[in-house]
Design an enzyme around this catalytic site. Structure first.
Site, short mmCIF file in Angstrom:
data_model
loop_
_atom_site.label_atom_id
_atom_site.label_comp_id
_atom_site.label_asym_id
_atom_site.label_seq_id
_atom_site.Cartn_x
_atom_site.Cartn_y
_atom_site.Cartn_z
N ILE A 57 0.85 -1.18 0.00
CA ILE A 57 0.00 0.00 0.00
C ILE A 57 0.88 1.23 0.00
O ILE A 57 1.81 1.34 0.81
CB ILE A 57 -0.94 0.00 1.22
CG1 ILE A 57 -1.93 -1.17 1.12
CG2 ILE A 57 -1.70 1.33 1.32
CD1 ILE A 57 -2.87 -1.29 2.29
N CYS A 58 0.63 2.13 -0.93
CA CYS A 58 1.34 3.41 -1.02
C CYS A 58 2.85 3.17 -1.12
O CYS A 58 3.30 2.39 -1.96
CB CYS A 58 0.97 4.27 0.19
SG CYS A 58 1.41 6.02 0.02
#
Length: 313
Positions: free
Chosen positions: A103-104
């Site tokens: 994520i990210c």
């Protein structure tokens, strides 16, 4: 039960950590059973999360028997790679066939472990140039919400991480379970973005309790017909001009665009649950021709009907 291990590294970004906790932890099957067993793992007992610390119940050994590992971003991802034992644990899991997602800026951790070499990947657009410079073996695409390479998946910002989690839920359990998870997360049913999403949920957005709700249900039931704006307006008991204004105010789109989404959703359901030919599904879903169906479907989902069926049938 499918086990999801969330790897919390020091300086973990709280929102990145909470995204998979919420998406997988609240996900339920149609019979009410939990769809996933969620574990938070870390190299050490305590993990910094900015303004507070958390205690991880599981160590790195819990990654070994996980079906999916999610790596949230950390505030230090761009500056330095995580500890060698963390990278070794991720490499071992990948070698065993475990699905691994980031994520990210968690993408930097996967890149540091060598799991993205030769693959297309994404991360937050602000960090994308740094990722490309630091890991030249990774094909960085900063214009999409997430990238699914099969075993290894990456997402852009934290909100795109929720898109990715819903995508994995759909891969595991189908569209109905993913749609329910989206509603629990108060997730927009469709997001505008660089990548057209696989997940077009049970029905296009409709304002509950509004004056449009009856006509929207009627449009959904008649999506297979060649409806015109005049016919929809007559059903709503108003003029086409007034209907257009109300539609834009309450749904953010036009009646015909809303209808196109309903037709794509119907086509997705038929592709997932039947063996019907593309030609038959085009007719059942209300598209004028198989060619028009293929063009519209790919524009909305990003893949052809055939590829979608291979992924989700």
């Amino acid at each position: 039960m499918h086990t999801v291990a969330i790897l919390a590294l020091d300086d973990v970004i709280p929102f990145d950590l909470s995204t998979p906790l919420q998406a997988f932890g609240m996900c339920v099957l149609p019979d009410g059973r939990a769809a996933y067993r969620v574990r938070v793992c870390a190299a050490g007992r305590r993990v910094s999360a900015g303004a507070f610390t958390i205690e991880a119940p599981h160590g790195l050994d819990a990654l070994a028997d996980a079906d999916t590992i999610v790596v949230p971003g950390t505030a230090s991802d761009e500056q330095s790679p995580p500890a060698p034992e963390v990278l070794d644990a991720l490499r071992s899991a990948a070698a065993a066939g475990t699905r691994i997602a980031s994520i990210c800026v968690g993408t930097f951790t996967l890149a540091a472990a060598g799991l993205l070499d030769g693959l297309r990947a994404t991360t937050h657009w602000l960090a994308a140039p740094h990722l490309a410079e630091r890991y030249p073996a990774v094909e960085v695409d900063a214009d999409v919400l997430y990238v699914d390479n099969g075993q290894v998946l990456t997402s852009a910002g934290a909100a795109a991480g929720l898109d990715l989690c819903l995508h994995m839920i759909r891969r595991d359990h189908g569209s109905a379970v993913a749609a329910h998870a989206a509603r629990l997360s108060v997730m927009p049913l469709e997001r505008e973005g660089g990548q057209a999403q696989f997940i077009v949920h049970d029905q296009p957005p409709s304002p509950q309790g509004s004056a449009l709700e009856p006509v929207l249900r009627w449009m959904e039931d008649n999506a297979g017909r060649d409806l015109t704006l005049d016919e929809i307006a007559a059903r709503a008991g108003t003029s086409p001009r007034t209907l257009l204004r109300r539609f834009r105010e309450q749904t953010g789109t036009t009646p015909l665009q809303w209808l196109h989404r309903a037709r794509v959703r119907r086509a997705q359901y038929l592709l997932e649950t039947t063996e019907h030919s593309v030609e038959r599904i085009a007719a059942q879903a209300g598209f004028g021709s198989p060619t028009a169906f293929r063009d519209r479907f790919k524009r909305v989902t990003g893949v052809s009907p055939r590829a979608y069926r291979r992924a989700f049938h």
